[in-house]
Scaffold this motif. Structure first.
Motif, PDB file in Angstrom:
ATOM      1  N   ALA A  39       0.815  -1.212   0.000  1.00  0.00           N
ATOM      2  CA  ALA A  39       0.000   0.000   0.000  1.00  0.00           C
ATOM      3  C   ALA A  39       0.849   1.264   0.000  1.00  0.00           C
ATOM      4  O   ALA A  39       0.461   2.285  -0.591  1.00  0.00           O
ATOM      5  CB  ALA A  39      -0.938  -0.004   1.203  1.00  0.00           C
ATOM      6  N   GLN A  40       2.022   1.236   0.640  1.00  0.00           N
ATOM      7  CA  GLN A  40       2.867   2.433   0.677  1.00  0.00           C
ATOM      8  C   GLN A  40       3.422   2.766  -0.711  1.00  0.00           C
ATOM      9  O   GLN A  40       3.569   3.938  -1.061  1.00  0.00           O
ATOM     10  CB  GLN A  40       4.011   2.233   1.675  1.00  0.00           C
ATOM     11  N   TYR A  41       3.725   1.745  -1.481  1.00  0.00           N
ATOM     12  CA  TYR A  41       4.179   1.963  -2.858  1.00  0.00           C
ATOM     13  C   TYR A  41       3.055   2.586  -3.683  1.00  0.00           C
ATOM     14  O   TYR A  41       3.268   3.569  -4.401  1.00  0.00           O
ATOM     15  CB  TYR A  41       4.635   0.641  -3.467  1.00  0.00           C
ATOM     16  N   ASN A  85      13.855   8.083  -7.324  1.00  0.00           N
ATOM     17  CA  ASN A  85      14.097   7.672  -5.936  1.00  0.00           C
ATOM     18  C   ASN A  85      15.599   7.676  -5.663  1.00  0.00           C
ATOM     19  O   ASN A  85      16.390   8.157  -6.497  1.00  0.00           O
ATOM     20  CB  ASN A  85      13.462   6.302  -5.650  1.00  0.00           C
ATOM     21  N   ASP A  86      15.998   7.148  -4.534  1.00  0.00           N
ATOM     22  CA  ASP A  86      17.417   7.140  -4.181  1.00  0.00           C
ATOM     23  C   ASP A  86      18.245   6.349  -5.189  1.00  0.00           C
ATOM     24  O   ASP A  86      19.376   6.718  -5.512  1.00  0.00           O
ATOM     25  CB  ASP A  86      17.600   6.541  -2.783  1.00  0.00           C
ATOM     26  N   LYS A  93      11.417  -6.042  -7.005  1.00  0.00           N
ATOM     27  CA  LYS A  93      10.468  -6.978  -6.385  1.00  0.00           C
ATOM     28  C   LYS A  93      10.399  -6.755  -4.881  1.00  0.00           C
ATOM     29  O   LYS A  93       9.311  -6.730  -4.282  1.00  0.00           O
ATOM     30  CB  LYS A  93      10.897  -8.416  -6.676  1.00  0.00           C
ATOM     31  N   ALA A  94      11.561  -6.553  -4.250  1.00  0.00           N
ATOM     32  CA  ALA A  94      11.594  -6.309  -2.810  1.00  0.00           C
ATOM     33  C   ALA A  94      10.879  -5.011  -2.458  1.00  0.00           C
ATOM     34  O   ALA A  94      10.195  -4.918  -1.427  1.00  0.00           O
ATOM     35  CB  ALA A  94      13.038  -6.265  -2.321  1.00  0.00           C
ATOM     36  N   ALA A  95      11.015  -3.995  -3.309  1.00  0.00           N
ATOM     37  CA  ALA A  95      10.341  -2.720  -3.055  1.00  0.00           C
ATOM     38  C   ALA A  95       8.829  -2.871  -3.127  1.00  0.00           C
ATOM     39  O   ALA A  95       8.096  -2.287  -2.306  1.00  0.00           O
ATOM     40  CB  ALA A  95      10.812  -1.675  -4.060  1.00  0.00           C
ATOM     41  N   TYR A  96       8.347  -3.641  -4.095  1.00  0.00           N
ATOM     42  CA  TYR A  96       6.907  -3.865  -4.190  1.00  0.00           C
ATOM     43  C   TYR A  96       6.384  -4.584  -2.945  1.00  0.00           C
ATOM     44  O   TYR A  96       5.277  -4.313  -2.479  1.00  0.00           O
ATOM     45  CB  TYR A  96       6.575  -4.700  -5.428  1.00  0.00           C
ATOM     46  N   ASP A 116       8.957   0.082   0.284  1.00  0.00           N
ATOM     47  CA  ASP A 116      10.052   1.060   0.298  1.00  0.00           C
ATOM     48  C   ASP A 116      10.358   1.468  -1.142  1.00  0.00           C
ATOM     49  O   ASP A 116      11.272   0.937  -1.777  1.00  0.00           O
ATOM     50  CB  ASP A 116      11.286   0.465   0.969  1.00  0.00           C
ATOM     51  N   TRP A 117       9.609   2.433  -1.654  1.00  0.00           N
ATOM     52  CA  TRP A 117       9.723   2.866  -3.045  1.00  0.00           C
ATOM     53  C   TRP A 117      11.025   3.629  -3.312  1.00  0.00           C
ATOM     54  O   TRP A 117      11.332   3.942  -4.470  1.00  0.00           O
ATOM     55  CB  TRP A 117       8.537   3.761  -3.405  1.00  0.00           C
ATOM     56  N   ARG A 118      11.798   3.913  -2.273  1.00  0.00           N
ATOM     57  CA  ARG A 118      13.046   4.649  -2.475  1.00  0.00           C
ATOM     58  C   ARG A 118      14.138   3.795  -3.103  1.00  0.00           C
ATOM     59  O   ARG A 118      15.156   4.333  -3.571  1.00  0.00           O
ATOM     60  CB  ARG A 118      13.526   5.214  -1.142  1.00  0.00           C
ATOM     61  N   GLN A 119      13.963   2.498  -3.102  1.00  0.00           N
ATOM     62  CA  GLN A 119      14.994   1.588  -3.599  1.00  0.00           C
ATOM     63  C   GLN A 119      14.513   0.849  -4.855  1.00  0.00           C
ATOM     64  O   GLN A 119      13.337   0.511  -4.963  1.00  0.00           O
ATOM     65  CB  GLN A 119      15.359   0.563  -2.519  1.00  0.00           C
TER      66      GLN A 119
END
Length: 333
Positions: A220-222, A250-251, A280-283, A287-290
Protein backbone atom coordinates in the motif's frame (compact mmCIF):
# COMPACT_ATOMS: atom_id res chain seq x y z
CA UNK A 1 -20.23 16.87 -35.89
CA UNK A 2 -23.13 14.52 -35.28
CA UNK A 3 -23.85 10.81 -35.09
CA UNK A 4 -23.15 7.95 -32.76
CA UNK A 5 -19.64 6.55 -32.44
CA UNK A 6 -18.92 3.26 -30.69
CA UNK A 7 -15.29 3.64 -29.69
CA UNK A 8 -15.35 0.20 -28.06
CA UNK A 9 -15.66 -1.71 -31.34
CA UNK A 10 -12.36 -1.57 -33.24
CA UNK A 11 -10.16 -3.96 -35.21
CA UNK A 12 -8.14 -4.51 -32.03
CA UNK A 13 -11.09 -5.34 -29.77
CA UNK A 14 -12.33 -7.74 -32.45
CA UNK A 15 -8.89 -9.34 -32.76
CA UNK A 16 -8.66 -9.78 -29.00
CA UNK A 17 -12.28 -10.79 -28.56
CA UNK A 18 -12.52 -8.17 -25.81
CA UNK A 19 -15.27 -5.67 -25.05
CA UNK A 20 -12.77 -2.80 -25.06
CA UNK A 21 -9.81 -1.94 -27.31
CA UNK A 22 -7.51 -1.80 -24.27
CA UNK A 23 -4.60 -4.06 -23.36
CA UNK A 24 -3.40 -4.29 -19.76
CA UNK A 25 0.20 -4.96 -20.67
CA UNK A 26 2.63 -7.16 -18.77
CA UNK A 27 4.15 -5.76 -15.57
CA UNK A 28 7.29 -7.34 -14.14
CA UNK A 29 6.56 -9.08 -10.80
CA UNK A 30 3.01 -7.71 -10.78
CA UNK A 31 0.97 -9.07 -13.71
CA UNK A 32 -0.06 -12.36 -12.13
CA UNK A 33 -3.11 -14.57 -12.57
CA UNK A 34 -5.38 -12.49 -10.33
CA UNK A 35 -4.49 -9.24 -12.07
CA UNK A 36 -4.86 -10.69 -15.55
CA UNK A 37 -8.18 -12.32 -14.70
CA UNK A 38 -9.42 -8.97 -13.36
CA UNK A 39 -8.32 -7.28 -16.59
CA UNK A 40 -10.21 -9.77 -18.74
CA UNK A 41 -13.26 -9.57 -16.48
CA UNK A 42 -13.15 -5.78 -16.86
CA UNK A 43 -13.42 -6.07 -20.63
CA UNK A 44 -9.75 -5.80 -21.62
CA UNK A 45 -7.01 -8.25 -22.58
CA UNK A 46 -4.39 -8.99 -19.94
CA UNK A 47 -0.98 -10.65 -20.06
CA UNK A 48 0.82 -12.68 -17.40
CA UNK A 49 4.48 -11.60 -17.32
CA UNK A 50 6.56 -14.71 -18.03
CA UNK A 51 9.78 -13.18 -16.70
CA UNK A 52 8.29 -12.95 -13.19
CA UNK A 53 8.60 -16.72 -12.76
CA UNK A 54 11.85 -18.54 -12.14
CA UNK A 55 11.13 -21.52 -14.35
CA UNK A 56 8.64 -23.02 -16.78
CA UNK A 57 6.84 -25.06 -14.14
CA UNK A 58 6.00 -21.95 -12.10
CA UNK A 59 4.76 -20.16 -15.19
CA UNK A 60 2.67 -23.18 -16.16
CA UNK A 61 1.09 -23.21 -12.69
CA UNK A 62 0.25 -19.50 -12.98
CA UNK A 63 -1.30 -20.07 -16.39
CA UNK A 64 -3.45 -22.84 -14.97
CA UNK A 65 -4.52 -20.61 -12.07
CA UNK A 66 -5.55 -17.86 -14.48
CA UNK A 67 -7.41 -20.36 -16.64
CA UNK A 68 -9.38 -21.50 -13.61
CA UNK A 69 -10.17 -17.93 -12.53
CA UNK A 70 -11.48 -17.18 -16.02
CA UNK A 71 -13.31 -20.50 -16.49
CA UNK A 72 -11.32 -21.19 -19.61
CA UNK A 73 -11.68 -17.79 -21.28
CA UNK A 74 -8.74 -16.49 -23.28
CA UNK A 75 -5.92 -14.40 -21.84
CA UNK A 76 -2.35 -13.59 -22.79
CA UNK A 77 1.28 -14.03 -21.75
CA UNK A 78 3.93 -11.33 -21.97
CA UNK A 79 7.38 -12.40 -23.23
CA UNK A 80 10.14 -9.81 -22.95
CA UNK A 81 13.07 -10.95 -25.08
CA UNK A 82 16.57 -9.61 -24.57
CA UNK A 83 17.75 -7.47 -27.51
CA UNK A 84 20.36 -10.13 -28.29
CA UNK A 85 20.24 -13.89 -27.82
CA UNK A 86 22.52 -14.62 -24.87
CA UNK A 87 23.37 -17.75 -22.85
CA UNK A 88 20.60 -18.54 -20.40
CA UNK A 89 17.89 -16.95 -22.54
CA UNK A 90 14.56 -18.66 -21.80
CA UNK A 91 12.58 -17.39 -24.79
CA UNK A 92 12.54 -20.68 -26.68
CA UNK A 93 11.27 -22.66 -23.70
CA UNK A 94 8.67 -20.00 -22.89
CA UNK A 95 7.34 -19.94 -26.43
CA UNK A 96 7.10 -23.74 -26.44
CA UNK A 97 5.13 -23.62 -23.20
CA UNK A 98 2.78 -20.98 -24.64
CA UNK A 99 2.11 -23.15 -27.67
CA UNK A 100 1.68 -26.30 -25.58
CA UNK A 101 -0.81 -24.51 -23.33
CA UNK A 102 -2.72 -23.10 -26.31
CA UNK A 103 -2.51 -19.54 -24.99
CA UNK A 104 -4.72 -17.18 -26.97
CA UNK A 105 -2.44 -14.15 -27.10
CA UNK A 106 1.21 -13.27 -26.62
CA UNK A 107 2.72 -9.81 -26.12
CA UNK A 108 6.35 -9.82 -27.24
CA UNK A 109 9.02 -7.13 -26.99
CA UNK A 110 12.76 -6.80 -27.33
CA UNK A 111 14.27 -8.45 -30.37
CA UNK A 112 12.69 -9.46 -33.69
CA UNK A 113 9.82 -11.93 -33.06
CA UNK A 114 9.91 -13.43 -36.56
CA UNK A 115 11.46 -16.80 -35.51
CA UNK A 116 8.34 -17.53 -33.45
CA UNK A 117 5.44 -15.90 -35.26
CA UNK A 118 4.40 -18.69 -37.62
CA UNK A 119 4.60 -21.42 -34.98
CA UNK A 120 2.67 -19.37 -32.44
CA UNK A 121 -0.06 -18.58 -34.93
CA UNK A 122 -0.25 -22.23 -36.00
CA UNK A 123 -0.99 -23.10 -32.36
CA UNK A 124 -3.87 -20.62 -32.34
CA UNK A 125 -2.00 -17.77 -30.63
CA UNK A 126 -2.30 -14.18 -31.83
CA UNK A 127 0.96 -12.21 -31.67
CA UNK A 128 1.13 -8.57 -30.53
CA UNK A 129 4.63 -7.09 -30.69
CA UNK A 130 5.60 -4.00 -28.68
CA UNK A 131 8.14 -1.55 -30.13
CA UNK A 132 9.52 1.95 -29.45
CA UNK A 133 9.97 3.02 -33.08
CA UNK A 134 7.91 2.85 -36.29
CA UNK A 135 10.74 1.12 -38.17
CA UNK A 136 10.55 -1.77 -35.70
CA UNK A 137 6.78 -1.88 -36.12
CA UNK A 138 7.21 -2.19 -39.88
CA UNK A 139 9.67 -5.05 -39.38
CA UNK A 140 7.17 -6.80 -37.11
CA UNK A 141 4.39 -6.25 -39.63
CA UNK A 142 6.57 -7.83 -42.34
CA UNK A 143 7.18 -10.78 -39.99
CA UNK A 144 3.44 -11.41 -39.91
CA UNK A 145 2.45 -10.35 -36.39
CA UNK A 146 -1.24 -9.72 -35.84
CA UNK A 147 -0.87 -6.28 -34.23
CA UNK A 148 1.74 -3.98 -32.77
CA UNK A 149 2.00 -1.65 -29.80
CA UNK A 150 3.96 1.56 -30.33
CA UNK A 151 5.14 3.04 -27.04
CA UNK A 152 5.83 6.73 -26.70
CA UNK A 153 8.51 8.52 -24.73
CA UNK A 154 6.07 8.87 -21.83
CA UNK A 155 5.91 5.13 -21.16
CA UNK A 156 7.22 3.36 -18.08
CA UNK A 157 9.92 0.83 -18.79
CA UNK A 158 11.82 1.04 -22.07
CA UNK A 159 10.95 3.85 -24.52
CA UNK A 160 13.95 3.19 -26.77
CA UNK A 161 17.08 5.20 -27.40
CA UNK A 162 15.41 7.91 -29.50
CA UNK A 163 12.08 8.30 -27.72
CA UNK A 164 9.17 9.75 -29.68
CA UNK A 165 6.04 11.09 -28.00
CA UNK A 166 2.82 9.10 -28.17
CA UNK A 167 0.98 11.70 -30.28
CA UNK A 168 3.65 11.61 -32.96
CA UNK A 169 3.93 7.81 -32.77
CA UNK A 170 0.22 7.52 -33.51
CA UNK A 171 0.34 9.86 -36.49
CA UNK A 172 3.38 8.11 -37.97
CA UNK A 173 1.89 4.66 -37.51
CA UNK A 174 -1.44 5.64 -39.07
CA UNK A 175 0.40 6.65 -42.25
CA UNK A 176 2.54 3.55 -42.52
CA UNK A 177 0.96 0.44 -40.97
CA UNK A 178 -1.76 -1.77 -42.40
CA UNK A 179 -2.19 -4.06 -39.38
CA UNK A 180 -3.97 -2.89 -36.21
CA UNK A 181 -1.80 -0.90 -33.84
CA UNK A 182 -2.17 0.34 -30.28
CA UNK A 183 -0.54 3.34 -28.64
CA UNK A 184 1.08 3.03 -25.21
CA UNK A 185 2.86 5.57 -23.05
CA UNK A 186 1.16 8.07 -20.78
CA UNK A 187 -2.35 6.74 -21.49
CA UNK A 188 -4.29 7.18 -18.25
CA UNK A 189 -7.65 8.75 -19.15
CA UNK A 190 -10.56 7.93 -21.39
CA UNK A 191 -10.01 11.15 -23.32
CA UNK A 192 -6.56 9.91 -24.28
CA UNK A 193 -8.07 6.64 -25.48
CA UNK A 194 -10.38 8.57 -27.80
CA UNK A 195 -7.45 10.70 -28.98
CA UNK A 196 -5.45 7.59 -29.87
CA UNK A 197 -8.39 6.17 -31.82
CA UNK A 198 -8.90 9.49 -33.60
CA UNK A 199 -5.28 9.35 -34.81
CA UNK A 200 -5.90 5.95 -36.38
CA UNK A 201 -4.89 3.57 -33.59
CA UNK A 202 -7.10 0.55 -33.05
CA UNK A 203 -6.64 0.73 -29.29
CA UNK A 204 -4.31 1.51 -26.42
CA UNK A 205 -1.93 -0.30 -24.10
CA UNK A 206 -1.95 0.70 -20.44
CA UNK A 207 0.45 -0.20 -17.65
CA UNK A 208 1.19 2.61 -15.19
CA UNK A 209 -2.44 3.69 -14.71
CA UNK A 210 -3.31 0.22 -13.45
CA UNK A 211 -0.49 0.01 -10.88
CA UNK A 212 -2.83 1.32 -8.17
CA UNK A 213 -5.48 -1.33 -8.85
CA UNK A 214 -6.44 -3.37 -5.81
CA UNK A 215 -5.49 -6.55 -7.70
CA UNK A 216 -1.87 -5.44 -8.16
CA UNK A 217 0.19 -7.44 -5.60
CA UNK A 218 2.19 -4.51 -4.25
CA UNK A 219 2.44 -2.81 -0.85
CA UNK A 220 0.00 0.00 0.00
CA UNK A 221 2.87 2.43 0.68
CA UNK A 222 4.18 1.96 -2.86
CA UNK A 223 0.72 2.61 -4.31
CA UNK A 224 0.32 5.69 -2.12
CA UNK A 225 3.58 7.10 -3.49
CA UNK A 226 2.22 6.65 -7.01
CA UNK A 227 -0.97 8.49 -6.10
CA UNK A 228 1.04 11.39 -4.66
CA UNK A 229 3.45 11.52 -7.62
CA UNK A 230 3.42 14.26 -10.25
CA UNK A 231 3.98 13.70 -13.96
CA UNK A 232 7.56 14.93 -13.53
CA UNK A 233 8.39 12.39 -10.86
CA UNK A 234 9.77 9.89 -13.35
CA UNK A 235 13.16 9.92 -15.01
CA UNK A 236 15.29 8.02 -17.52
CA UNK A 237 18.25 5.87 -16.52
CA UNK A 238 20.60 3.41 -18.27
CA UNK A 239 21.00 5.44 -21.45
CA UNK A 240 24.76 4.89 -21.07
CA UNK A 241 24.28 1.20 -21.86
CA UNK A 242 21.64 1.86 -24.55
CA UNK A 243 18.85 0.38 -22.46
CA UNK A 244 17.00 3.55 -21.44
CA UNK A 245 14.37 2.95 -18.78
CA UNK A 246 11.71 5.33 -17.44
CA UNK A 247 11.34 4.82 -13.71
CA UNK A 248 10.04 6.49 -10.57
CA UNK A 249 12.54 8.99 -9.14
CA UNK A 250 14.10 7.67 -5.94
CA UNK A 251 17.42 7.14 -4.18
CA UNK A 252 18.40 4.41 -6.64
CA UNK A 253 17.82 6.54 -9.73
CA UNK A 254 19.83 9.39 -8.24
CA UNK A 255 22.72 7.01 -7.59
CA UNK A 256 22.57 5.49 -11.08
CA UNK A 257 22.41 8.90 -12.77
CA UNK A 258 25.40 10.04 -10.74
CA UNK A 259 27.38 6.99 -11.86
CA UNK A 260 26.38 7.50 -15.49
CA UNK A 261 27.28 11.18 -15.22
CA UNK A 262 30.72 10.13 -13.98
CA UNK A 263 31.21 8.08 -17.14
CA UNK A 264 30.17 4.61 -15.95
CA UNK A 265 28.80 2.75 -18.97
CA UNK A 266 29.30 -0.86 -17.91
CA UNK A 267 26.11 -2.73 -17.13
CA UNK A 268 27.97 -4.93 -14.64
CA UNK A 269 28.77 -1.86 -12.53
CA UNK A 270 25.19 -0.57 -12.74
CA UNK A 271 23.44 -3.91 -12.27
CA UNK A 272 23.78 -4.04 -8.46
CA UNK A 273 21.54 -0.94 -8.33
CA UNK A 274 18.95 -1.90 -10.95
CA UNK A 275 18.61 -5.68 -10.79
CA UNK A 276 15.02 -6.83 -10.88
CA UNK A 277 15.06 -8.45 -7.45
CA UNK A 278 15.48 -5.00 -5.88
CA UNK A 279 12.28 -3.88 -7.55
CA UNK A 280 10.47 -6.98 -6.39
CA UNK A 281 11.59 -6.31 -2.81
CA UNK A 282 10.34 -2.72 -3.05
CA UNK A 283 6.91 -3.87 -4.19
CA UNK A 284 6.75 -6.26 -1.26
CA UNK A 285 8.05 -3.88 1.43
CA UNK A 286 6.61 -0.61 0.17
CA UNK A 287 10.05 1.06 0.30
CA UNK A 288 9.72 2.87 -3.04
CA UNK A 289 13.05 4.65 -2.48
CA UNK A 290 14.99 1.59 -3.60
CA UNK A 291 15.14 -0.19 -6.96
CA UNK A 292 14.41 0.72 -10.55
CA UNK A 293 10.60 0.88 -10.49
CA UNK A 294 9.09 1.30 -13.94
CA UNK A 295 6.58 4.13 -14.10
CA UNK A 296 5.34 6.30 -16.94
CA UNK A 297 4.40 9.98 -16.93
CA UNK A 298 0.75 8.99 -16.63
CA UNK A 299 1.52 8.50 -12.93
CA UNK A 300 0.58 12.14 -12.49
CA UNK A 301 -3.04 11.35 -13.42
CA UNK A 302 -3.77 8.88 -10.61
CA UNK A 303 -6.11 9.81 -7.76
CA UNK A 304 -6.76 6.75 -5.61
CA UNK A 305 -6.56 2.98 -5.40
CA UNK A 306 -9.60 1.03 -6.59
CA UNK A 307 -10.61 -2.35 -7.98
CA UNK A 308 -9.53 -2.65 -11.61
CA UNK A 309 -13.14 -2.83 -12.79
CA UNK A 310 -13.78 0.61 -11.26
CA UNK A 311 -10.71 2.13 -12.90
CA UNK A 312 -11.85 0.77 -16.24
CA UNK A 313 -15.38 2.07 -15.69
CA UNK A 314 -13.89 5.53 -15.11
CA UNK A 315 -11.92 5.26 -18.36
CA UNK A 316 -15.12 4.36 -20.20
CA UNK A 317 -17.03 7.25 -18.66
CA UNK A 318 -14.24 9.66 -19.62
CA UNK A 319 -14.11 8.33 -23.18
CA UNK A 320 -17.86 8.74 -23.59
CA UNK A 321 -17.61 12.28 -22.19
CA UNK A 322 -14.81 13.12 -24.61
CA UNK A 323 -16.91 12.02 -27.56
CA UNK A 324 -19.87 13.97 -26.23
CA UNK A 325 -17.71 17.13 -26.19
CA UNK A 326 -17.09 16.53 -29.89
CA UNK A 327 -20.77 16.07 -30.57
CA UNK A 328 -20.52 12.32 -31.03
CA UNK A 329 -22.60 10.19 -28.70
CA UNK A 330 -20.98 6.89 -27.80
CA UNK A 331 -23.00 3.70 -27.98
CA UNK A 332 -22.25 1.49 -25.01
CA UNK A 333 -22.13 -2.23 -25.69
Amino acid sequence: MTGTVDWRDTPLSRLLGSRLPIMATGLQWLANAEYVAAAVNSGMMGFITAASFVDASELRDEIQRCRELLSGRAFGVNVSMLPKLLPGDRTEATMTLIMDERIGFVETSGRDPSPYVAALQASGCRVVHKVPQLRHALTAEAAGVDAVILVGAECGGHPGESPVGSLVQGALAARALTIPFAIGGGIATGGQVVAALAMGAAGVAIGTRFLVADEIPAHAQYKQRLIEAQAGDTTLILSSVRNSMRVLRNDTTARVQMLEGDGVNDIQQLLPHVRGTLGKAAYESGDWRQGALSAGQGVGLMRCTAPLVEIVAELEYEADAALARLGCGSAAV
